[in-house]
Design a protein around this motif. Structure first.
Motif, PDB file in Angstrom:
ATOM      1  N   ASN A   1       0.815  -1.206   0.000  1.00  0.00           N
ATOM      2  CA  ASN A   1       0.000   0.000   0.000  1.00  0.00           C
ATOM      3  C   ASN A   1       0.853   1.261   0.000  1.00  0.00           C
ATOM      4  O   ASN A   1       1.936   1.299   0.601  1.00  0.00           O
ATOM      5  N   TYR A   2       0.340   2.281  -0.666  1.00  0.00           N
ATOM      6  CA  TYR A   2       1.015   3.578  -0.644  1.00  0.00           C
ATOM      7  C   TYR A   2       0.829   4.214   0.721  1.00  0.00           C
ATOM      8  O   TYR A   2      -0.266   4.216   1.289  1.00  0.00           O
ATOM      9  N   GLN A   3       1.924   4.766   1.260  1.00  0.00           N
ATOM     10  CA  GLN A   3       1.877   5.469   2.537  1.00  0.00           C
ATOM     11  C   GLN A   3       2.419   6.877   2.337  1.00  0.00           C
ATOM     12  O   GLN A   3       3.524   7.063   1.810  1.00  0.00           O
ATOM     13  N   LYS A   4       1.656   7.860   2.767  1.00  0.00           N
ATOM     14  CA  LYS A   4       2.065   9.249   2.598  1.00  0.00           C
ATOM     15  C   LYS A   4       3.326   9.558   3.380  1.00  0.00           C
ATOM     16  O   LYS A   4       4.228  10.238   2.896  1.00  0.00           O
ATOM     17  N   GLU A   5       3.408   9.030   4.613  1.00  0.00           N
ATOM     18  CA  GLU A   5       4.586   9.234   5.459  1.00  0.00           C
ATOM     19  C   GLU A   5       5.435   7.970   5.449  1.00  0.00           C
ATOM     20  O   GLU A   5       4.931   6.860   5.642  1.00  0.00           O
TER      21      GLU A   5
ATOM     22  N   PRO B   1       7.772   5.142   6.834  1.00  0.00           N
ATOM     23  CA  PRO B   1       7.940   4.587   8.183  1.00  0.00           C
ATOM     24  C   PRO B   1       9.379   4.749   8.679  1.00  0.00           C
ATOM     25  O   PRO B   1      10.317   4.789   7.884  1.00  0.00           O
TER      26      PRO B   1
END
Length: 502
Positions: free
Chosen positions: A219-223, A225
């Motif tokens: 999944n695309y994550q804006k922030e 990790p």
């Protein structure tokens, strides 16, 4: 009281007479709609659709076109069929030359020609030089009219036969529509993110590349990790299998230069490439967040090439390019629902980098159909064409020395008084798009005029050349409209000494 049959008959005639009489009171265009006016009655905001006697009796027609007119249009050219055998040589052969348009059988006066800007009289010569060069990549952007490699695939085959080249060009890692240009089988955990899809939330970085869509296996994550969060994540593996299609044009079945285009890779991603089960390449993608092309070279066209990637956080994969060694490659970039006005919203830096890597020399834009239903007046048309001009110039600034050809919309219909008629603003849209292209050093081909103009779509539907949605071509219609465009282009690409063929 017993009712006699004669009384029933008279009552029916009285009612029918009254209903018919109301037709003489119904107003032509009495019910206002977005672009049209249906017949009927309107009073203090209330409207009732009701035909006038001229509409009911079919005394008015949307156009003067007849079935014979459309048949003559579709018989101007003779499209090619898909080959069942492959030529051993990638160069133009005598057999290939025979497949070029035979102008002894073509009435060129009936062809709708490509319009070129007066400010650039060398436009056609520039196209010829680029197509004749060692390598010429063309990117064909369009709406659902080109989905499944329709129109693009036909044109690609024609130009590869004429100038050389092979391979189907761009293919998404996760195709979302049926296409026959190559076999592409992704694993189930791929996800697609399209910049032009209004139902999807856009990436904040807007880095969608030149093909304006991305495939990911996580999944695309804006922030991003942090290191502690990364340690807790599992390793995810995804794959895509590539092979040649037995249903495509023979030229598309030869590709040995395979590019996997990616970016936004900020964490380790391992890539392994297998050919018929044997490992032939193994690397780590460059994890610097920038755009890169991972190159795969094979001696012959792979029949079962498997690309396997694994990591905790996916990179953004912009797609695959399946090319021959040189000459003409044409990428099909279909954007369902798009109107061609989203380019300027994309990340310009990544778009520019990818266009330089691809060395795109010609861009074809094919839009206008999706915006037609939403245009209310001439001002809307003018605003849309201004936005198109902005898009064209944005692309040119980021793809230096690129020639742009714009293909306008087809004839389109909407129901008016119970029958299908051409959108009233469509002729004006077609004219303004042509004018806009001439003012912005862009060639223009009117698909609307090539079909026959106002009222043509209904007749193309009747002949089963377009689907009953009054918008998309059938396979037979696709070949005809594609050959009409190619023949118009070929007339301008021919060397001057061969003009006597006409």
């Amino acid at each position: 009281m017993r009712i006699k049959p004669i009384q029933i008959s008279l009552f029916i005639l009285f009612v029918l007479g009254g209903l018919f009489g109301l037709m003489f009171l119904s107003e032509k265009g009495g019910v206002e709609k977005a672009q049209t006016q249906d017949d009927g009655f309107s009073y203090q905001g209330a409207s009732i659709k009701y035909p006038t006697y001229t509409t009911f009796l079919g005394l008015e027609k949307d156009s003067s076109l007849t079935r014979q007119d459309v048949l003559e249009v579709t018989q101007i050219v003779t499209p090619l069929d898909i080959e069942t055998t492959e030529s051993k040589s990638d160069s133009t052969t005598t057999g290939d030359i025979k497949q070029l348009p035979d102008f002894t059988k073509i009435d060129t006066t009936r062809l709708v020609r490509i319009k070129y800007p007066e400010s650039n009289p060398d436009f056609a010569n520039e196209l010829r030089e680029k197509l004749s060069s060692r390598s010429c990549r063309i990117i064909h952007y369009g709406d659902s009219q080109i989905e499944g490699d329709r129109i693009t695939g036909y044109l690609r085959n024609r130009l590869q036969l004429m100038y050389g080249g092979s391979g189907p060009g761009f293919i998404p890692v996760l195709p979302v529509y049926r296409q026959i240009s190559a076999v592409v089988e992704p694993s189930e955990n791929w996800q697609r993110y399209a910049f032009f899809d209004p139902t999807q939330k856009k990436f904040s970085h807007k880095k969608y590349g030149a093909y304006l869509s991305v495939s990911r296996f996580t999944n695309y994550q804006k922030e991003l990790p942090d290191s502690l969060a990364i340690d807790t994540l599992p390793i995810v593996r995804a794959s895509v299998v590539i092979g040649k299609s037995k249903k495509s044009y023979a030229k598309f079945r030869r590709f040995t230069n395979i590019g996997l285009h990616y970016g936004n890779c900020n964490f380790p991603v391992k890539i392994s490439v297998f050919n018929n089960g044997a490992l032939i390449q193994e690397d780590n993608l460059i994890a610097d967040g920038k755009y890169h092309q991972y190159k795969i070279r094979t001696a012959v066209t792979p029949t079962n090439l498997k690309i396997e990637v694994e990591g905790k956080i996916s990179a953004d994969f912009y797609g695959l390019t399946l090319d021959g060694n040189s000459k003409v490659q044409i990428d099909n970039v279909a954007m369902r629902g798009a109107s061609g006005t989203i380019f300027t919203n994309a990340n310009a830096a990544i778009y520019s980098q990818m266009m330089r890597q691809l060395s795109s020399k010609i861009v074809i834009m094919q839009y206008g159909g999706n915006t037609m239903p939403y245009l209310k007046d001439s001002t809307d048309v003018e605003n849309y064409t201004k936005r198109i001009a902005y898009q064209i110039n944005w692309i040119k600034r980021r793809a230096k020395n690129t020639n742009v050809i714009f293909i306008g919309p087809t004839d389109m219909c909407l129901p008016v008084n119970g029958k299908m008629e051409t959108y009233p603003l469509l002729p004006y849209l077609n004219s303004k798009l042509s004018e806009t292209c001439m003012q912005n050093n862009t060639a223009y081909w009117s698909m609307y005029d090539a079909m026959g103009g106002k009222g043509a779509m209904k007749l193309w539907v009747d002949e089963k050349l377009t689907a009953k949605d009054y918008m998309h071509f059938t396979w037979k219609g696709t070949k005809i409209i594609s050959e009409l465009f190619f023949t118009a282009l070929y007339l301008d690409l021919k060397e001057p000494e061969t003009d006597d063929d006409t």
